[in-house]
Enzyme design. Structure first.
Site, PDB file in Angstrom:
ATOM      1  N   HIS A   1       6.880 -22.494 -13.389  1.00  0.00           N
ATOM      2  CA  HIS A   1       5.956 -22.767 -12.284  1.00  0.00           C
ATOM      3  C   HIS A   1       6.699 -22.822 -10.950  1.00  0.00           C
ATOM      4  CE1 HIS A   1       2.516 -24.377 -10.119  1.00  0.00           C
ATOM      5  NE2 HIS A   1       3.297 -25.328  -9.639  1.00  0.00           N
TER       6      HIS A   1
ATOM      7  N   CYS B   1       0.240 -27.628   3.267  1.00  0.00           N
ATOM      8  CA  CYS B   1      -1.196 -27.759   3.545  1.00  0.00           C
ATOM      9  C   CYS B   1      -2.044 -27.414   2.328  1.00  0.00           C
ATOM     10  CB  CYS B   1      -1.589 -26.886   4.726  1.00  0.00           C
ATOM     11  SG  CYS B   1      -1.209 -25.131   4.498  1.00  0.00           S
TER      12      CYS B   1
END
Length: 435
Positions: free
Chosen positions: A96, A47
């Site tokens: 990352h 989301c």
């Protein structure tokens, strides 16, 4: 390479366009992976983020391919997508992903849900044969990093949302929640979250009261609890041990006089009331009643602030773990680049040895088995000693930024032939012919 958008770089209307429904991932993974420069890919879509991880030998071409892929998928222009996406390559992409899996890049620092989402994204890519060996190793290590960070730092142990902090307070007061009931006043989002957390932590029963009985009934049904009308609130207050209140009322809904009567009927049983509402739902004087512990939103915010500070300390430790894991992965990855060259160099040495050994044995004439073994052993020893230093040095240089240059020099010096590549001499002759 990692290309993506998240809650910090793009508004929700952009994230919606770039998100992937789970049912669409098979086709999209296949389509992206079919591009000539993409050797493997994984799509992580939640989301709050959409990220594409790709393995490639041609960074610029791969980046353009991903932007075009996202543009076709979303209907947005490439320039718009470029404005909102971030791009990480090489070590930055690996770091990352490790930070994402550890919960360091999440809206809520250290949240645990993202680790499961990373695992599912990787499993889907494997199931649809979109990943490759490098991405397999990377994601397996990222999942391991996420687990290690949580185990060694406890970054996910301290609640940093108001609703969850309310549950943590309840657990501190009543360690065995399975023996206690909770009364939820109000059926809004905050109340619902707190109730769900309590159910997940094993509370024995849930009672829901709301001015709209229908809404209370809907929430109670979802929680396998009991809905009660608002005018019966104090009656059921006698049964509950924990009360969480969060309504939209502009005045108190729990009053001192009525609560004094409830406390008298409870016969000394302790009652914890957590008032999340602003304005407050519970008259502060209720907290002075014997056996009643009352917390308001400021008390919970202090818990959240303290816990967030603890998570930030844990995050600093996590960054050190990530750097350590990053170096381990880079060592493995660097080795993958030089292995074909090492194999080719050993093959070159073996072919040279066999050729010269046959020539020498033919010229020597009849020899005993012992003499042939001595000569063969000498040839093996010479080749192994000659190649030992270049191979050892190449492995050490592989861990430096110039590693690929040393690899190319070695290929050129020995005119090594690698699978899928033209022999050095042939390539040079073709370039000369073109000139």
């Amino acid at each position: 390479m990692a290309v993506g958008v998240n809650h910090r770089t793009a508004p929700v209307e952009v994230r919606e366009k770039l998100s992937f429904a789970e049912g669409s991932l098979e086709g999209n993974l296949s389509r992206l992976n079919s591009h000539p420069v993409v050797e493997g890919c994984v799509i992580l879509s939640t989301c709050n983020r959409t990220e594409i991880y790709a393995a490639t030998r041609k960074l610029d071409e791969c980046l353009n391919a991903i932007w075009e892929f996202l543009a076709q998928k979303s209907g947005a222009s490439i320039s718009e997508i470029r404005n909102y996406t971030y791009v990480h390559t090489l070590q930055d992409a690996i770091r990352h992903l490790f930070r994402v899996a550890a919960g360091l890049d999440s809206m809520i620092l250290g949240e645990t849900q993202i680790l499961g989402q990373v695992r599912r994204a990787y499993q889907l890519a494997c199931r649809h044969r979109a990943s490759n060996r490098v991405l397999n190793t990377l994601f397996q290590q990222a999942i391991s990093v996420g687990k290690r960070v949580r185990t060694e730092t406890g970054i996910d142990q301290n609640a940093v949302s108001i609703s969850y902090a309310a549950v943590e307070l309840a657990k501190s007061k009543f360690p065995e929640l399975s023996r206690h009931k909770v009364l939820i006043i109000g059926a809004g989002k905050m109340s619902e979250l707190a109730a769900r957390y309590l159910v997940a932590n094993g509370v024995s029963g849930v009672i829901v009261s709301n001015r709209s009985y229908q809404r209370a009934a809907e929430l109670a049904a979802q929680l396998n609890g009991l809905a009660v009308r608002f005018d019966q609130l104090y009656r059921y207050m006698e049964e509950a041990d924990i009360v969480i209140s969060c309504t939209a009322a502009t005045h108190y809904v729990v009053h001192y006089r009525e609560m004094a009567e409830v406390v008298a009927r409870r016969q000394g049983r302790e009652l914890m009331i957590i008032d999340i509402a602003v304005p407050r739902d519970v008259d502060p004087a209720v907290g002075r009643l014997p056996g009643v512990t009352l917390y308001d939103i400021d008390d919970l915010q202090q818990v959240v602030d303290h816990n967030l500070a603890q998570r930030k300390k844990a995050a600093a430790l996590a960054e050190g773990i990530i750097e350590e894991e990053l170096q381990q992965f880079m060592q493995w990855l660097s080795m993958q680049f030089v292995v074909p060259t090492i194999i080719a160099l050993k093959r070159w040495g073996e072919e040279l040895k066999e050729r010269e050994l046959r020539r020498a044995l033919n010229r020597l004439g009849p020899l005993s088995e012992r003499e042939r073994k001595i000569i063969g052993s000498l040839a093996n020893s010479l080749v192994n000693q000659v190649l030992h230093v270049p191979i050892t040095q190449l492995k050490s240089y592989a861990l430096t930024p110039e590693g690929h240059l040393y690899m190319k020099v070695l290929q050129n010096l020995f005119r090594l032939e690698l699978p899928g590549e033209k022999p050095v001499g042939e390539a040079s002759r073709e370039r000369a012919a073109e000139r």
